[in-house]
Every structure is written in structure tokens, then in C-alpha cells.
Design an enzyme around this catalytic site. Sequence first.
Site, PDB file in Angstrom:
ATOM      1  N   ASN A 150      13.270  14.323  -5.777  1.00 34.28           N
ATOM      2  CA  ASN A 150      13.473  15.777  -5.948  1.00 34.28           C
ATOM      3  C   ASN A 150      13.923  16.200  -7.353  1.00 34.28           C
ATOM      4  OD1 ASN A 150      16.009  14.648  -5.410  1.00 34.28           O
ATOM      5  ND2 ASN A 150      16.808  16.559  -4.612  1.00 34.28           N
ATOM      6  N   SER A 227      18.518   9.253   0.887  1.00 36.99           N
ATOM      7  CA  SER A 227      18.870   9.732   2.222  1.00 36.99           C
ATOM      8  C   SER A 227      20.050   8.957   2.817  1.00 36.99           C
ATOM      9  CB  SER A 227      17.654   9.569   3.133  1.00 36.99           C
ATOM     10  OG  SER A 227      17.322   8.204   3.219  1.00 36.99           O
ATOM     11  N   VAL A 230      19.059   5.398   4.519  1.00 33.54           N
ATOM     12  CA  VAL A 230      18.863   4.316   3.541  1.00 33.54           C
ATOM     13  C   VAL A 230      20.206   3.959   2.905  1.00 33.54           C
ATOM     14  CG1 VAL A 230      17.747   3.650   1.365  1.00 33.54           C
ATOM     15  CG2 VAL A 230      16.433   4.864   3.113  1.00 33.54           C
ATOM     16  N   GLY A 231      21.016   4.972   2.626  1.00 32.68           N
ATOM     17  CA  GLY A 231      22.338   4.725   2.044  1.00 32.68           C
ATOM     18  C   GLY A 231      23.203   3.859   2.949  1.00 32.68           C
ATOM     19  N   GLU A 248      24.788   8.882  -3.774  1.00 30.83           N
ATOM     20  CA  GLU A 248      24.765  10.326  -3.503  1.00 30.83           C
ATOM     21  C   GLU A 248      23.683  10.555  -2.458  1.00 30.83           C
ATOM     22  OE1 GLU A 248      26.817  12.512  -4.297  1.00 30.83           O
ATOM     23  OE2 GLU A 248      27.904  11.285  -5.755  1.00 30.83           O
ATOM     24  N   CYS A 282      19.870  18.400  -2.722  1.00 36.41           N
ATOM     25  CA  CYS A 282      20.932  17.949  -1.809  1.00 36.41           C
ATOM     26  C   CYS A 282      22.088  18.951  -1.833  1.00 36.41           C
ATOM     27  CB  CYS A 282      21.386  16.543  -2.129  1.00 36.41           C
ATOM     28  SG  CYS A 282      21.641  16.262  -3.863  1.00 36.41           S
ATOM     29  N   GLN A 329       7.117  15.654   4.495  1.00 29.86           N
ATOM     30  CA  GLN A 329       8.271  16.552   4.389  1.00 29.86           C
ATOM     31  C   GLN A 329       7.936  17.915   4.996  1.00 29.86           C
ATOM     32  OE1 GLN A 329      11.530  15.755   2.992  1.00 29.86           O
ATOM     33  NE2 GLN A 329      11.891  17.624   4.148  1.00 29.86           N
ATOM     34  N   GLU A 380      20.368  17.710   8.013  1.00 25.11           N
ATOM     35  CA  GLU A 380      19.778  18.133   6.739  1.00 25.11           C
ATOM     36  C   GLU A 380      18.259  18.256   6.906  1.00 25.11           C
ATOM     37  OE1 GLU A 380      19.695  15.412   3.358  1.00 25.11           O
ATOM     38  OE2 GLU A 380      20.299  17.087   2.094  1.00 25.11           O
ATOM     39  N   GLU A 459      29.444  10.443 -10.306  1.00 23.79           N
ATOM     40  CA  GLU A 459      28.462  10.369 -11.380  1.00 23.79           C
ATOM     41  C   GLU A 459      28.740  11.486 -12.378  1.00 23.79           C
ATOM     42  OE1 GLU A 459      24.443   8.980 -10.489  1.00 23.79           O
ATOM     43  OE2 GLU A 459      24.698   9.942  -8.557  1.00 23.79           O
TER      44      GLU A 459
END
Length: 479
Positions: A150, A227, A230-231, A248, A282, A329, A380, A459
Site C-alpha cells: 500500500n 497483516s 502473517v505478523g 506494524e 493501516c 482485495q 479491518e 519506526e
Amino acid sequence: MGEIYQNLIGGTWRKADDASENRSPSDITDLIGMFARGGAKDVTEATDAAEIAFPAWSRSNPQVRADLLDRIAAEITRRETEIALMLAREEGKVLPEALAETRRAAHVFRFFAGETLRLKGDAVASVRPDVDVEVTREPLGIVGLITPWNFPIAIPAWKIAPALAYGNCVIFKPAEQTPGSAHLLAQIIHEAGCPAGVFNLVMGRGSVVGEAMTSDPRISGISFTGSVPVGRHLAGTCAANMKKLQMEMGGKNPMIVMDDADLQTAVSVCLNGAFYQTGQRCTASSRLIVQSGIHDAFVAEVEKQLKALKVGHALTEDMQIGPVASESQLNSNLSYVALAAEEGCEVLGGERLNRDTNGFFQAPALFLGSKNSMRSAREEIFGPCASVIRVEDFEEAVSVANDTQFGLSSGICTTNLRNAREFKRRSAAGMVMVNLPTAGVDYHVPFGGRKASSYGSREQGSYAAEFYTSVKTSYTFAG
Ligand code: ADP
């Protein structure tokens, strides 16, 4: 088949065993190019190269690193139109958004050029006589950077720039959907004179390249944006392999509109936060929490302005909302629109739109009469969809705002200083906005959230040193 854009490993462009197509979401007949699809072997070779490069790079003069980052920034600026066009074409954000993102990437490199010279330590009195204690920061090592589609140039920039600034070697794995912007950035870094092996690009699938990065013991840290599922998975594999991890992830960011808000400010803040960049941020405002007294006037004005927003091909002049980034998406967004209706919301917009080109266009959607308990208000969506939740007072607004698994960004529109102050204190998010959209942040201050939105240290800005350096405490006896 024309040229295949290759991976950059050890300072050379290397062929991978496979390649994948990159097509524009504004027009699926527009083939942007074929890009290398690397495998575990490529990650191993990139890590071998980084291992060779690390001793010299990690001990290089900070001026050398500052100059490199400066040259990268200058080249991004010189090529900003070309980069923005690639970004808009492959990701689908409209050209002004793509240009703003490209400029941000240049600013980030410039900022971290300066940071190379500002890294500080501490000299502390010892509790023992004739002993000096020093606390210094050293490069973390070889870092794996995994990024989403994104913000295909800004997110890589805000990971790569501090990684290089603080003397780390990089293996960069961009999202499969946006290899074009990543490849341009890699070209620029390479041509700016980055030593062989210090920066490596390995394009490919997350489940293959990403997995290989998280399991190689020579990679000391992973910085991931993507996402939550996956995180969560990475948290497990990185812990098992003792890797430092920074992540993040998602958001379901609340924007409160109080009765005392300036109506036009609130409407423009909400439209921007919820729908610009097709809602694919996000930090997007996906829950509009509106007090009863202003609710109907607010909804009427948002509805009017929403209908006037121009949705279409990202490269068409004056377009305000580009396509959804991919077919999957779009299908996911449409299923949430249907879900919101099933859950009892009155849905405005949200339908698939036909345009002159075959792209993934969707009308922005408002879910009216939403309740914070509904799935459409809790999960989300990552599309141009926002729930409108009516509340009676400030207390209820804060409680609804914080009632979420996420905690990235939050906001309030109010002209009452007490409400603003109180919300800044009580919001359970990492970033709080007053009379500003939840999305849209400065590049020199920390970015990140709480709960399921973020993991590990922040970050951006000088806080980035927390992740990209390792602290050393040295003792010297001079007796
Ligand atoms: P998004 O929904 O934004 O695509 P993902 O979490 O699916 O979010 O992807 C973000 C990044 O993580 C991409 O670069 C993707 O290739 C990568 N990725 C996906 N699966 C894995 C995995 N198992 N290990 C490491 N990286 C992964």
C-alpha cells in the site's frame, strides 16, 4: 516476453528461477513488466553477500553513510515523476498521492543522512572506583525488511534508510503486488554507490522468500509491515530463531466527531481519513464515532461530498480515488459491504463501478447505523468503507474508540480543549490526532501503535535507532 527485472544480490542483478507479471489495477490489460520471483536459494546468496559486506560497512565512517543516503535522496527527487508514475500505475493510488509519497521517501533518506552523525551514547559514573562505563550503540547486523503493497516506496524507505544509516546490511523483500517501485528504489540505491552486498533486493512470495528470511540464523532482525495473521506467524518463527522483531500491522482506527466540532473540518477530516488512497492505509479512519447532536447534519454533508468524489483510473488527471489494488482485495471489500447490510446497517455506496478500462473500481461506502459490536466495525477491511457509529456523549465515544483489538491511530474533531486534552490522554492508540485525519503523519517522528497493531520498537525519526542498533555497555578499569 521482454526484459525481466531481476533481483539485486551482492551488487549484481541476478536471474531467479521464476518470474511474475505485474499488472495495473486501473487497467488489467496494462502489463507493467515481468519481475523475478526469487526462492530460498536467493535469500541464502543475498545473506552470504551481506555477511561479507557487513564488517566493513558496520565500521564505515558515518560521513560515508550520510553521503550515500544524501545521494539516494537526491536521485529520488530527480526521478520523482518517473517513480510516482510507477507507483500510481502498479498500486493504483492517484498521481498526487503517488508524488507525495515519493517526496516523503526522499525526505526520509535525507533525514537519516543526518541521523548517521547524531547517534549518541552515554558515559555513566561507575559504582566502582577508577572504572568508566560507556553505553554505545552498534549496528544490529543483517536485517530483513518485509513490506506491503500500500505504500510501495515510503515504507521501504523508512526501513532501508535507518538500516543503512546505522550500519546494517539489508535484505529487502517487497510485496508481490508492487515490485516495480521496489526495483526502481533498488536501482537508485545501487547506482548511488552502495557497496556490493550492503543492500540486496529479493523479490518473491512471502511464503517462500519471507519464510527463508525469518529462518536464516545470520539475519539478526526482521522489520515487517503487513497483516495481523502473517505478523502473528512471524512472531512465532522469529522468537524460535531468537531474532529481533519490529512489526506494524492493521488498524480499525476511530475518528470521534463531537457535537462541538466544526462541521466542515469534521467532514473533510473524515473523508480524507476514510476514503483517500482508496481507504488502503493501516491508519485509515474506518470507524466514524459521531455524537447524536451533529450526527444527521454530519451524515448529510458526508453523503453529499462522497457522491462528488471522482473514482477512476489512477493516471487520469483530477481523479481523487484510484482503484482497489487487486481483485482479491476488491472481492473482500465487497463481501464486507454485503456483511454490513446483513448486520443491519444502511449501506450508502460500496458497489463495484464500471469505467472505460478494466480495473478494480469501487464506490466509497458508508455503513450507517453501525454498532461497534458488528464484525464490519471490528475487522479491518482495508478498503474505502467506513462505519458510522452514533454515540450520546464523550464518555461513550472514548469507550467505543478504545473498544477494538487494534491501537494504531485515533482522532477527535472538537473545538473544546478539554475534550481534546482528555482524548489525547485516554486514547489507547499509538498516534492521536485532533482535528486532523487519522492518516497522514510527519516523517521525522515515531510511527506505530499498540495492541494488535504493532509489535516491538517504533519506526521513524530518531526512535528508529532502537530497532536498528544493539546496545553495548563497556567497562574500563584505569587504575
Ligand atoms: P497485505 O495484506 O498487506 O498484503 P501481508 O501480511 O499478506 O499483508 O503481506 C505483507 C508482506 O509480508 C508481503 O511482502 C508478503 O509477501 C509478506 N509475507 C506474506 N507471508 C509471509 C510469511 N509467511 N513470511 C514472511 N513474509 C510474508
